[in-house]
Design a protein around this motif. Structure first.
Motif, PDB file in Angstrom:
ATOM      1  N   MET A   1       0.841  -1.188   0.000  1.00  0.00           N
ATOM      2  CA  MET A   1       0.000   0.000   0.000  1.00  0.00           C
ATOM      3  C   MET A   1       0.880   1.244   0.000  1.00  0.00           C
ATOM      4  SD  MET A   1      -3.107   1.087   2.520  1.00  0.00           S
ATOM      5  CE  MET A   1      -4.187   0.008   1.634  1.00  0.00           C
ATOM      6  N   GLY A   2       0.454   2.279  -0.682  1.00  0.00           N
ATOM      7  CA  GLY A   2       1.278   3.448  -0.859  1.00  0.00           C
ATOM      8  C   GLY A   2       1.220   4.480   0.245  1.00  0.00           C
ATOM      9  N   ILE A   3       0.102   4.536   1.008  1.00  0.00           N
ATOM     10  CA  ILE A   3      -0.049   5.554   2.047  1.00  0.00           C
ATOM     11  C   ILE A   3      -0.129   4.867   3.405  1.00  0.00           C
ATOM     12  CG2 ILE A   3      -1.457   7.446   2.929  1.00  0.00           C
ATOM     13  CD1 ILE A   3      -0.409   8.046   0.165  1.00  0.00           C
ATOM     14  N   VAL A   4       0.723   5.314   4.317  1.00  0.00           N
ATOM     15  CA  VAL A   4       0.712   4.794   5.683  1.00  0.00           C
ATOM     16  C   VAL A   4       0.596   5.973   6.634  1.00  0.00           C
ATOM     17  CG1 VAL A   4       1.998   3.514   7.445  1.00  0.00           C
ATOM     18  CG2 VAL A   4       2.149   2.819   5.041  1.00  0.00           C
ATOM     19  N   LEU A   5      -0.314   5.845   7.589  1.00  0.00           N
ATOM     20  CA  LEU A   5      -0.480   6.863   8.621  1.00  0.00           C
ATOM     21  C   LEU A   5      -0.100   6.260   9.962  1.00  0.00           C
ATOM     22  CD1 LEU A   5      -1.489   9.662   9.543  1.00  0.00           C
ATOM     23  CD2 LEU A   5      -3.741   8.593   9.864  1.00  0.00           C
ATOM     24  N   TYR A   6       0.852   6.882  10.629  1.00  0.00           N
ATOM     25  CA  TYR A   6       1.218   6.500  11.990  1.00  0.00           C
ATOM     26  C   TYR A   6       0.385   7.365  12.919  1.00  0.00           C
ATOM     27  CZ  TYR A   6       5.100   3.955   9.995  1.00  0.00           C
ATOM     28  OH  TYR A   6       5.848   3.068   9.287  1.00  0.00           O
ATOM     29  N   ALA A   7      -0.383   6.704  13.793  1.00  0.00           N
ATOM     30  CA  ALA A   7      -1.331   7.427  14.635  1.00  0.00           C
ATOM     31  C   ALA A   7      -1.408   6.799  16.024  1.00  0.00           C
ATOM     32  CB  ALA A   7      -2.709   7.407  13.980  1.00  0.00           C
ATOM     33  N   GLU A  58       4.485   6.518   0.038  1.00  0.00           N
ATOM     34  CA  GLU A  58       5.571   5.802  -0.629  1.00  0.00           C
ATOM     35  C   GLU A  58       5.602   6.086  -2.125  1.00  0.00           C
ATOM     36  OE1 GLU A  58       4.635   1.830   0.529  1.00  0.00           O
ATOM     37  OE2 GLU A  58       5.472   2.078   2.548  1.00  0.00           O
ATOM     38  N   ASP A  59       4.441   6.285  -2.736  1.00  0.00           N
ATOM     39  CA  ASP A  59       4.376   6.526  -4.181  1.00  0.00           C
ATOM     40  C   ASP A  59       5.036   7.840  -4.593  1.00  0.00           C
ATOM     41  OD1 ASP A  59       2.996   4.129  -4.419  1.00  0.00           O
ATOM     42  OD2 ASP A  59       1.027   5.100  -4.393  1.00  0.00           O
ATOM     43  N   HIS A  60       4.958   8.843  -3.715  1.00  0.00           N
ATOM     44  CA  HIS A  60       5.540  10.157  -4.019  1.00  0.00           C
ATOM     45  C   HIS A  60       6.828  10.428  -3.250  1.00  0.00           C
ATOM     46  CE1 HIS A  60       1.273  10.895  -5.265  1.00  0.00           C
ATOM     47  NE2 HIS A  60       1.916  11.447  -6.281  1.00  0.00           N
ATOM     48  N   GLY A  61       7.271   9.477  -2.433  1.00  0.00           N
ATOM     49  CA  GLY A  61       8.501   9.656  -1.671  1.00  0.00           C
ATOM     50  C   GLY A  61       8.400  10.741  -0.621  1.00  0.00           C
ATOM     51  N   VAL A  62       7.220  10.866  -0.001  1.00  0.00           N
ATOM     52  CA  VAL A  62       6.973  11.935   0.971  1.00  0.00           C
ATOM     53  C   VAL A  62       6.735  11.335   2.352  1.00  0.00           C
ATOM     54  CG1 VAL A  62       5.347  13.744   1.636  1.00  0.00           C
ATOM     55  CG2 VAL A  62       6.013  13.488  -0.753  1.00  0.00           C
TER      56      VAL A  62
END
Length: 80
Positions: A1-7, A58-62
């Protein structure tokens, strides 16, 4: 998956980011972190600090922190 949110469960800033991601229709994975800052080694590894929320695209390296910055990024870059 490309987006990960640490919460952190119960964190109002994290809830705001969750809401923004959901409203924007973004698919993402949540990694729940430990309440103690000293136990947040994974967050430190990916972002260089232990505070949450942290978004990793991850897809945009941000990788970014601060809920207001994340919400602006979601609205500007990720919203469908």
């Amino acid at each position: 998956m490309g987006i990960v949110l640490y919460a952190l469960d119960g964190c109002p800033y994290c809830v705001n980011v969750h809401d923004a991601l959901s409203e924007a229709g973004v698919d993402y994975e949540t990694h729940w972190v430990e309440p103690l800052h000293s136990d947040r080694d994974e967050v430190k590894r990916v972002s260089g600090q232990r505070a949450v929320p942290v978004l990793v695209d991850e897809d945009h390296g941000v990788t970014m922190n601060e809920s207001e910055n994340i919400i602006e990024y979601v609205d500007r870059t990720l919203a469908r």
